[in-house]
Design an enzyme around this catalytic site. Structure first.
Site, PDB file in Angstrom:
ATOM      1  N   LYS A 120      80.063  19.531  75.789  1.00 31.98           N
ATOM      2  CA  LYS A 120      79.206  19.783  74.630  1.00 31.98           C
ATOM      3  C   LYS A 120      78.845  18.459  73.952  1.00 31.98           C
ATOM      4  O   LYS A 120      79.687  17.564  73.833  1.00 31.98           O
ATOM      5  CB  LYS A 120      79.943  20.704  73.651  1.00 31.98           C
ATOM      6  CG  LYS A 120      79.115  21.233  72.483  1.00 31.98           C
ATOM      7  CD  LYS A 120      79.951  22.222  71.672  1.00 31.98           C
ATOM      8  CE  LYS A 120      79.165  22.865  70.545  1.00 31.98           C
ATOM      9  NZ  LYS A 120      79.984  23.878  69.828  1.00 31.98           N
ATOM     10  N   SER A 146      77.781  28.120  68.925  1.00 30.48           N
ATOM     11  CA  SER A 146      76.922  26.951  69.018  1.00 30.48           C
ATOM     12  C   SER A 146      76.965  26.278  70.378  1.00 30.48           C
ATOM     13  O   SER A 146      76.151  25.407  70.684  1.00 30.48           O
ATOM     14  CB  SER A 146      77.314  25.936  67.938  1.00 30.48           C
ATOM     15  OG  SER A 146      78.643  25.467  68.149  1.00 30.48           O
ATOM     16  N   SER A 199      82.220  29.787  68.350  1.00 33.56           N
ATOM     17  CA  SER A 199      81.212  29.053  69.116  1.00 33.56           C
ATOM     18  C   SER A 199      81.487  28.933  70.603  1.00 33.56           C
ATOM     19  O   SER A 199      80.598  28.571  71.369  1.00 33.56           O
ATOM     20  CB  SER A 199      81.031  27.644  68.529  1.00 33.56           C
ATOM     21  OG  SER A 199      80.328  27.710  67.313  1.00 33.56           O
TER      22      SER A 199
END
Length: 449
Positions: free
Chosen positions: A76, A158, A182
């Site tokens: 990420k 996310s 997330s």
């Protein structure tokens, strides 16, 4: 040779000489630049190939292979990777110097031999469960797109690109973060496994924070056994799996909050999963958990995410707010004028709430809930309608965020039937109960297969 089913299977075939890491990485990179292109904000092709080559040379030499040897792993865009910038999905951090060292979690992946394939798309500064980011095109959910090509649906956030990278085969597993769901939200919406460990298990050095109180570094995978493998690397520990027969597990379904307003597809898959577990011999009680009804009032004056993100962003907002996603800036600014007394009161109230929840659930090994109460919503309407966006975001975060506030651990695994909309079953428990939860998840996965 058939394609490996998951990371563990790929590692087994590599160890047996039935495939090469270099061939596997070329397939992953082709997907990362092809169907998963929107899942990535930057690619690490050279270092991925180098790690795969090193794994092949080690196998040829008869050396033992580390647990992620040459395996494609995405990261990420929140975690530092040496030699690469870290931009957290934001224009504000464009032009930032490249990181000089790996984030702690990335360093552990690299030591385990991982072939890091790239930084993945995310909500700006990890501040929503939708996956929307106005600065870069959001990847559509590839699993729902295969079911209905006419209606692109959200990937969840996310860690949006993280899940897409795994769902498309561009990575065997994805490093992400979970502050209110997330990891688990995109995993659930894409039919994957997402394990949120007890937050303190994995160090957060080198990771851009959202809320240090709630942030957790963890991974999305294709299977529970891969979740165990990734957790052992990221937490630098061995999971103690204490297998036991189904009648010795005591499980509970909290009726309060978690079952409110379920979409029919979610309700059907959830109830069918419970039936399958009961048929396997599981003991499942339905309980009231009134403490969950307190969550709105608990955070009425302030939230950890708003107060703690404001601390990190206040100088940037003072000079460059126009470059932020307005919805993200709006949520961060909610922490601007919060008195220290309110923040300290929230910490004390949370500690009391955790104690009461743990006392009420002490007789159970884990709780079972739908990970999110809906299937992946359509993308259309989210860009231009704030009411739709914030309503969708709140719905997605409602169930998984409970576990972050509890300082607990949780895992989502798919519970829908093939051909149905992806639905996640969440198993959750209090802090430091990761090993039993992972053991249970393996049994649940087998019972639902």
């Amino acid at each position: 040779m058939s394609s490996p089913s998951d990371l563990t299977d790929a590692h087994r075939l590599l160890s047996m000489g039935r495939c090469t890491a270099s061939d596997l990485i070329e397939d992953a990179l082709a997907r990362a630049h092809g169907e998963a292109a929107r899942a990535f904000v930057r690619h690490f092709d050279a270092q991925a190939r180098s790690a795969a080559f090193a794994a092949d040379r080690a196998r040829e030499a008869g050396a033992p292979l580390p647990s992620l040897a040459g395996m494609a792993i995405s990261v990420k865009d929140l975690f530092d990777v040496a030699g690469q910038p870290t931009t957290a999905g934001s224009r504000v951090l464009q032009g930032r110097p490249a990181a000089t060292t790996d984030a702690a979690a990335v360093a552990r992946l690299r030591r385990a031999g991982a072939a890091l394939v790239g930084h993945t798309h995310m909500t700006e500064f990890a501040f929503s469960g939708v996956g929307w980011n106005p600065h870069s095109p959001m990847p559509a959910n590839p699993v729902t797109l295969a079911l209905d090509a006419t209606t692109p649906r959200i990937p969840g956030g996310s860690s949006s690109g993280a899940a897409v990278s795994v769902a498309t085969g561009a990575a065997w597993a994805a490093l992400g973060s979970d502050t209110g769901g997330s990891i688990r939200i995109p995993a659930a919406l894409q039919g994957l496994v997402g394990f949120k460990c007890t937050a303190r298990r994995v160090p957060l050095q080198g990771c851009i924070p959202l809320s240090p109180t709630l942030d957790t570094a963890c991974a999305i995978t294709r299977s529970v056994r891969d979740a165990v493998r990734m957790h052992e690397v990221l937490a630098d520990r061995t999971v103690a799996r204490r297998e036991r027969p189904w009648p010795l597990w005591r499980l509970a379904v909290p009726r309060t909050l978690m079952l409110d307003g379920l979409e029919p597809a979610v309700a059907r898959s959830f109830e069918a999963a419970l039936d399958r577990l009961r048929q396997a011999g599981a003991r499942i009680d339905e309980i009231d958990l009134p403490e969950l009804a307190e969550l709105v009032s608990l955070q009425a004056r302030c939230s950890f995410a708003a107060v703690e993100s404001w601390t990190w962003h206040r100088d940037l907002l003072a000079t460059r707010e126009a470059e932020y996603d307005p919805r993200v800036a709006q949520r961060i600014r909610k922490g601007q004028d919060v008195p220290a007394s309110d923040y300290l009161t929230l910490q004390q109230a949370r500690a009391d709430w955790i104690q009461r929840v743990e006392a009420r659930t002490a007789g159970f090994d884990a709780l079972l809930s739908p990970t999110v109460p809906c299937v992946a919503p359509p993308i259309i309407g989210l860009a231009d309608d704030d009411d739709v966006f914030f309503r969708t975001n709140a719905l997605l975060l409602r169930n998984p965020s409970v576990v972050n506030l509890l300082d607990g651990c949780a895992i989502t695994l798919p519970c829908h039937r093939p051909g149905d909309w992806p639905v996640g079953l969440m198993l959750w428990a209090g802090a430091e109960r990761d090993d039993d939860l992972l053991t249970l998840a393996g049994a649940v996965e087998a019972a639902l297969a």
